[in-house]
Design an enzyme around this catalytic site. Structure first.
Site, PDB file in Angstrom:
ATOM      1  N   ASP A  29     -12.609 -15.841  22.099  1.00  0.00           N
ATOM      2  CA  ASP A  29     -12.098 -16.544  20.581  1.00  0.00           C
ATOM      3  C   ASP A  29     -12.545 -17.860  20.626  1.00  0.00           C
ATOM      4  O   ASP A  29     -12.946 -18.283  19.445  1.00  0.00           O
ATOM      5  CB  ASP A  29     -10.902 -16.051  20.403  1.00  0.00           C
ATOM      6  CG  ASP A  29     -10.476 -14.583  20.185  1.00  0.00           C
ATOM      7  OD1 ASP A  29     -11.411 -13.828  20.324  1.00  0.00           O
ATOM      8  OD2 ASP A  29      -9.363 -14.258  20.077  1.00  0.00           O
ATOM      9  N   GLU A  49     -11.875  13.181  11.290  1.00  0.00           N
ATOM     10  CA  GLU A  49     -11.519  11.729  11.127  1.00  0.00           C
ATOM     11  C   GLU A  49     -10.056  11.563  11.177  1.00  0.00           C
ATOM     12  O   GLU A  49      -9.197  12.435  10.304  1.00  0.00           O
ATOM     13  CB  GLU A  49     -12.071  11.058   9.904  1.00  0.00           C
ATOM     14  CG  GLU A  49     -13.742  10.990   9.935  1.00  0.00           C
ATOM     15  CD  GLU A  49     -14.381  10.826   8.701  1.00  0.00           C
ATOM     16  OE1 GLU A  49     -13.610  10.222   7.853  1.00  0.00           O
ATOM     17  OE2 GLU A  49     -15.471  10.792   8.562  1.00  0.00           O
ATOM     18  N   LYS A  89      -6.703  10.321   9.343  1.00  0.00           N
ATOM     19  CA  LYS A  89      -6.541   9.973   7.702  1.00  0.00           C
ATOM     20  C   LYS A  89      -5.780   8.616   7.847  1.00  0.00           C
ATOM     21  O   LYS A  89      -4.696   8.455   8.277  1.00  0.00           O
ATOM     22  CB  LYS A  89      -5.616  11.016   7.196  1.00  0.00           C
ATOM     23  CG  LYS A  89      -5.548  10.737   5.556  1.00  0.00           C
ATOM     24  CD  LYS A  89      -5.099  12.241   5.027  1.00  0.00           C
ATOM     25  CE  LYS A  89      -4.760  11.835   3.567  1.00  0.00           C
ATOM     26  NZ  LYS A  89      -3.604  10.839   3.161  1.00  0.00           N
ATOM     27  N   ASP A 100      -3.788   5.477   6.844  1.00  0.00           N
ATOM     28  CA  ASP A 100      -2.803   5.175   6.008  1.00  0.00           C
ATOM     29  C   ASP A 100      -2.865   4.039   5.338  1.00  0.00           C
ATOM     30  O   ASP A 100      -2.225   3.211   5.777  1.00  0.00           O
ATOM     31  CB  ASP A 100      -1.319   5.482   6.659  1.00  0.00           C
ATOM     32  CG  ASP A 100      -0.276   5.848   5.753  1.00  0.00           C
ATOM     33  OD1 ASP A 100      -0.621   6.230   4.234  1.00  0.00           O
ATOM     34  OD2 ASP A 100       0.873   6.064   5.983  1.00  0.00           O
ATOM     35  N   TYR A 122     -15.825   5.182   5.439  1.00  0.00           N
ATOM     36  CA  TYR A 122     -15.902   6.564   5.907  1.00  0.00           C
ATOM     37  C   TYR A 122     -16.904   7.513   4.897  1.00  0.00           C
ATOM     38  O   TYR A 122     -17.100   8.454   5.034  1.00  0.00           O
ATOM     39  CB  TYR A 122     -14.605   7.532   5.935  1.00  0.00           C
ATOM     40  CG  TYR A 122     -13.865   7.432   4.726  1.00  0.00           C
ATOM     41  CD1 TYR A 122     -13.801   7.657   3.747  1.00  0.00           C
ATOM     42  CD2 TYR A 122     -12.652   6.537   5.146  1.00  0.00           C
ATOM     43  CE1 TYR A 122     -12.904   7.635   2.629  1.00  0.00           C
ATOM     44  CE2 TYR A 122     -11.526   6.251   3.979  1.00  0.00           C
ATOM     45  CZ  TYR A 122     -11.841   6.903   2.895  1.00  0.00           C
ATOM     46  OH  TYR A 122     -10.844   6.617   1.770  1.00  0.00           O
ATOM     47  N   LYS A 149      -2.041  17.414   7.067  1.00  0.00           N
ATOM     48  CA  LYS A 149      -1.001  16.432   7.345  1.00  0.00           C
ATOM     49  C   LYS A 149      -0.147  16.654   8.389  1.00  0.00           C
ATOM     50  O   LYS A 149       0.292  18.008   8.498  1.00  0.00           O
ATOM     51  CB  LYS A 149      -0.012  16.446   5.827  1.00  0.00           C
ATOM     52  CG  LYS A 149      -0.676  15.878   4.862  1.00  0.00           C
ATOM     53  CD  LYS A 149      -1.082  14.446   4.925  1.00  0.00           C
ATOM     54  CE  LYS A 149      -0.891  13.845   3.302  1.00  0.00           C
ATOM     55  NZ  LYS A 149       0.439  13.778   2.779  1.00  0.00           N
ATOM     56  N   CYS A 187      38.168   6.700  -5.317  1.00  0.00           N
ATOM     57  CA  CYS A 187      37.138   5.925  -5.056  1.00  0.00           C
ATOM     58  C   CYS A 187      37.485   5.109  -3.976  1.00  0.00           C
ATOM     59  O   CYS A 187      38.704   4.255  -3.880  1.00  0.00           O
ATOM     60  CB  CYS A 187      36.956   4.908  -6.238  1.00  0.00           C
ATOM     61  SG  CYS A 187      35.681   3.845  -5.920  1.00  0.00           S
ATOM     62  N   CYS A 202      37.881   1.329  -5.153  1.00  0.00           N
ATOM     63  CA  CYS A 202      38.812   0.794  -6.399  1.00  0.00           C
ATOM     64  C   CYS A 202      39.969   1.686  -6.431  1.00  0.00           C
ATOM     65  O   CYS A 202      40.887   1.251  -7.098  1.00  0.00           O
ATOM     66  CB  CYS A 202      38.310   0.643  -7.591  1.00  0.00           C
ATOM     67  SG  CYS A 202      37.744   2.126  -8.332  1.00  0.00           S
ATOM     68  N   CYS A 231      33.144   7.764  -9.644  1.00  0.00           N
ATOM     69  CA  CYS A 231      34.145   6.899  -9.542  1.00  0.00           C
ATOM     70  C   CYS A 231      34.502   6.626 -11.030  1.00  0.00           C
ATOM     71  O   CYS A 231      33.560   6.163 -11.654  1.00  0.00           O
ATOM     72  CB  CYS A 231      33.945   5.704  -8.924  1.00  0.00           C
ATOM     73  SG  CYS A 231      35.257   4.331  -9.546  1.00  0.00           S
ATOM     74  N   CYS A 235      35.650  -1.192 -11.147  1.00  0.00           N
ATOM     75  CA  CYS A 235      35.456  -0.878  -9.796  1.00  0.00           C
ATOM     76  C   CYS A 235      34.258  -1.988  -9.242  1.00  0.00           C
ATOM     77  O   CYS A 235      33.525  -2.262  -9.408  1.00  0.00           O
ATOM     78  CB  CYS A 235      34.935   0.361  -9.588  1.00  0.00           C
ATOM     79  SG  CYS A 235      34.390   0.753  -7.692  1.00  0.00           S
TER      80      CYS A 235
HETATM   81  S1  IVH Z   1     -12.339  11.250   2.519  1.00  0.00           S
HETATM   82  C1  IVH Z   1     -13.389  13.138  -1.561  1.00  0.00           C
HETATM   83  N1  IVH Z   1     -11.694  10.094   4.596  1.00  0.00           N
HETATM   84  O1  IVH Z   1      -6.708   9.820   2.068  1.00  0.00           O
HETATM   85  C2  IVH Z   1     -12.384  12.683  -0.698  1.00  0.00           C
HETATM   86  N2  IVH Z   1     -10.299   9.811   2.932  1.00  0.00           N
HETATM   87  O2  IVH Z   1      -6.583  12.130  -0.731  1.00  0.00           O
HETATM   88  C3  IVH Z   1     -12.962  11.412  -0.065  1.00  0.00           C
HETATM   89  N3  IVH Z   1      -8.262   8.607   3.324  1.00  0.00           N
HETATM   90  O3  IVH Z   1      -7.347   8.753  -1.090  1.00  0.00           O
HETATM   91  C4  IVH Z   1     -11.714  10.860   0.948  1.00  0.00           C
HETATM   92  N4  IVH Z   1      -8.622   8.203   5.745  1.00  0.00           N
HETATM   93  O4  IVH Z   1      -8.075   7.272   0.339  1.00  0.00           O
HETATM   94  C5  IVH Z   1     -11.326  10.330   3.444  1.00  0.00           C
HETATM   95  N5  IVH Z   1     -11.030   9.435   7.129  1.00  0.00           N
HETATM   96  C6  IVH Z   1     -10.650   9.559   5.503  1.00  0.00           C
HETATM   97  C7  IVH Z   1      -9.678   8.933   4.971  1.00  0.00           C
HETATM   98  C8  IVH Z   1      -9.439   9.173   3.667  1.00  0.00           C
HETATM   99  C9  IVH Z   1      -7.621   7.956   4.446  1.00  0.00           C
HETATM  100  C10 IVH Z   1      -7.551   8.596   2.293  1.00  0.00           C
HETATM  101  C11 IVH Z   1      -8.434   8.327   0.922  1.00  0.00           C
HETATM  102  C12 IVH Z   1      -7.912   9.273  -0.226  1.00  0.00           C
HETATM  103  C13 IVH Z   1      -6.721   9.823   0.548  1.00  0.00           C
HETATM  104  C14 IVH Z   1      -6.776  11.477   0.329  1.00  0.00           C
END
Ligand code: IVH
Length: 697
Positions: A37, A118, A120, A122, A233, A337, A431, A434, A449, A454
């Protein structure tokens, strides 16, 4: 490096930029830095130094130029070139199997299918546009059709390339639109919250909220200070100069404008162009996918960011395009999920919290336990019915999870662990704050209450009155409110305006400076517009959106207070339940007294402010919601009114136009219909929590 000529400086600056970009690529995309760095910082400082001495040499894509320009008053809305879709959700392996069957049936051919899996991420969905290789636009997803222009904020995210890397052969796409996710790493999130806590600022509930809040700052300098990251992605659109083929990727065939014919190819292409991409695995059967779920459930712990699931995508993009989409989601992709993390803990006590409308909410005091990223020591038990249904007793061992990964919730009692020492919770008839009588009105799940003075109700009312979205009185937080109530200085919100410097000075921990600040904040709040005052009054069912509608419609406090129930229901967002609540509340002597005081003390209730830009008409604006089954803590009518309050529309039947379906206990056939159409499904408890906090989905 003393006296550089301009020519030498230009050459050196160009070299430094190339070097810095290369090191950023190795660091952010390849995750394999080749210098420490400190070396990198030296290169960066040298470039800054040259640019300071030769300002004419600064280029917009220089690594030093991530922050710049003026603060703008709001984000511009920009239509997306093509809709930004979302994914349908699956919560079980069965649903994943059904998805694969559906895709195979639709594909019709007997060939094998490959899926890419992949994490998902957050975070917050983001769409970036590059013209002639340079970042030209950054948009949020918005409602999928129109996004907000957050270009200047996106530029501050270090892992977002300001210019694309050349493909082999020296070509750069003439036009490129990509989609990805902006997020905060888990440890950066923890650090950010620690800093905020130390500064006395409110902390963020989770990394997602923190990332969204950071990206949507009006001042990009604030965004720049947040350690945001991004992963990409999806190649949404790509055009090569003069249609020249790079030879890198299979011929797109019908897939107009995209040389990335597979998902894997797209990810590789993105990486080559300089974008950080998520790690992925592949699968070719249902069994494979089930194994992937197990693998990713473990892998997710090792990822630096939060994931609430995995995304399964058909690798063949041409086939995916042919399969098309239902409603808002492509048929060829699915989000699985993960079940929320569950932990065991013990109920040490059940206490009652008194809300500002007098509702008594039972809260479990828990043995502190870590779950989904934070330590939890209390969880709401909602109401009597839920305590009875779950049969929660003081001393019970319980399973705890975070609903929607945010709000702690007692899932169930581990009855096998009972020793006989557990105590049932008995609802008091007085309550706890009070001593007034406690009643449960017919048709309501909540006990209230009935006390008119109160202190617990008063406390919550005052905190709400002074809160940011209401009268915005900075410095009048819970601690000061407690002290004021304790000292008997404030009996209702009107009394705030009669406070003197001496009154405040005499409170614990109030210095001269904080007293002055509070006095002027109180004074300034006299000028707050009508909508905020209506909201601040804390009338049941009158949320922010309804307050703005009422203010727009009636134009003055007196006209609002004089309106008949019929007139009230003519206002958008106001149903009979809300109208009834307004009428009841304004007839109460405490309310008439409060209004008289506010007027007497010069609270003006001006009508100048338009709705806040953020989520103008509410977070559910433009969304059509169907509810099936029971929603915890609300009647059906209340749930529907909440949707309308937040700007959404309620519909009684599921169709392709439905944005999402709220599914509670004992759902009807609407759930099957939603599954069939691939419409997003939201568990009722998640919905209840979100709308109570005024959030959307
Ligand atoms: S593909 C046509 N890949 O999850 C849908 N979404 O509804 C294209 N998200 O709003 C989404 N990681 O923002 C895709 N590896 C991933 C993702 C991803 C997070 C989010 C995306 C979307 C929500 C699913």
């Amino acid at each position: 490096m003393s006296a550089l000529s301009e020519k030498e400086a230009r050459e050196r600056a160009e070299w430094l930029r190339r070097e810095i970009r290369e090191h950023q690529y190795r660091y952010y995309v390849l995750d394999a830095p080749t210098i420490p760095d400190s070396e990198y910082d030296k290169l960066y400082r040298e470039l800054e130094d040259i640019e300071r001495r030769f300002p004419s040499l600064v280029t917009p894509d220089s690594p030093t130029q991530r922050v710049g320009g003026e603060v703008s008053p709001a984000f511009r809305s920009v239509p997306h070139r093509t809709p930004v879709l979302s994914l349908s959700n699956a919560f079980s392996e069965g649903e994943v199997a059904a998805f694969v069957r559906r895709v195979a049936d639709l594909a019709g051919e007997k060939r094998s299918l490959t899926f890419v899996v992949e994490p998902k991420i957050d975070g917050l969905s983001i769409v970036l546009r590059y013209e002639s290789g340079f970042l030209s636009l950054g948009l949020t997803r918005g409602d999928g059709l129109t996004g907000e222009d957050v270009t200047r904020n996106v530029r501050t995210v270090a892992s977002v390339p300001l210019r694309l890397r050349e493909l082999p052969g020296g070509v750069v796409p003439e036009f490129l639109e990509v989609r990805g996710e902006v997020y905060l790493a888990k440890d950066d999130f923890a650090r950010l919250n620690e800093e905020r806590e130390a500064e006395g600022l409110p902390t963020f509930a989770n990394p997602r909220n923190a990332a969204a809040g950071s990206l949507r700052q009006l001042d990009p300098r604030v965004t720049a200070k947040r350690p945001l990251r991004a992963l990409f992605y999806e190649v949404r659109e790509i055009a090569m100069p003069g249609n020249s083929q790079t030879g890198l990727f299979p011929d797109p065939g019908e897939l107009s404008g995209s040389p990335a014919a597979t998902e894997i190819g797209s990810l590789e292409l993105l990486k080559t162009l300089g974008f950080p991409v998520p790690t992925y695995t592949t699968a070719t059967s249902v069994d494979d996918l089930v194994a992937s779920i197990a693998r990713w459930s473990e892998l997710r712990r090792t990822l630096p960011y939060d994931t609430d699931g995995i995304v399964i995508k058909l690798d063949d993009r041409e086939l995916a395009r042919r399969l098309g989409s239902t409603g808002h989601s492509p048929r060829a992709s699915l989000a699985y999920k993960f079940p929320p993390e569950q932990v065991e803990t013990r109920v040490l006590d059940i206490i009652l919290q008194v809300g500002r409308t007098g509702v008594l909410t039972p809260t479990a005091i828990l043995e502190p336990v870590r779950v989904a990223g934070s330590t939890v020591s209390r969880a709401t038990l909602h109401n009597e019915d839920i305590i009875r249904e779950k049969d929660v007793r003081i001393g019970d061992a319980v399973i705890l999870q975070k609903a929607g990964d945010v709000i702690p919730e007692v899932v169930s009692v581990i009855k096998e662990k009972r020793t006989g020492e557990e105590r049932e919770f008995h609802w008091p008839d007085k309550c706890p704050a009070c001593g007034s009588e406690v009643v449960r009105f017919p048709g309501e799940v909540a006990y209230r209450c009935t006390g008119m003075s109160c202190p617990a109700q008063l406390r919550e009312k005052l905190i709400h009155f002074a809160s940011r979205d209401a009268m915005d009185i900075r410095g009048l937080g819970p601690a000061v409110v407690d002290a004021l109530v304790e000292a008997g200085l404030v009996k209702d919100a009107g009394d705030i305006y009669a406070l003197t410097v001496e009154d405040i000075r005499a409170l614990p921990r109030q210095g001269e400076k904080s007293t002055d600040k509070l006095i002027s904040a109180i004074h300034e709040s006299r000028e707050r517009p009508l909508a905020r005052l209506i909201f601040a009054l804390g009338i049941r069912h009158v949320g922010q959106a309804a307050s703005y509608s009422l203010a727009d419609h009636f134009g003055s406090l007196d006209a609002f207070l004089a309106a008949t129930p019929e007139e009230l229901t003519k206002v958008p967002d106001i149903g009979p339940l809300t109208a009834d609540s307004i009428v009841r509340s304004r007839n109460q002597p405490s309310m008439t007294e409060l209004i008289a005081k506010l007027k007497r003390y010069g609270v003006k209730a001006a009508v100048s402010e338009s709705r806040p830009a953020v989520g103008a008409k509410g977070p559910l604006e433009g969304q059509t919601v169907v509810i099936t089954g029971s929603v915890p803590g609300m009647t059906r009518q209340e749930a529907e009114e909440k949707v309308r309050e937040l700007g959404g529309t309620v519909s009684s039947s599921v169709s392709r136009k439905t944005s999402f379906v709220v599914v509670g206990d004992n759902p009807g056939s609407k759930l099957d219909k939603a599954r069939e159409l691939g419409i997003r499904i939201i568990p009722a408890h998640e919905f209840a929590q979100a709308v109570k906090q005024g959030r959307g989905f």
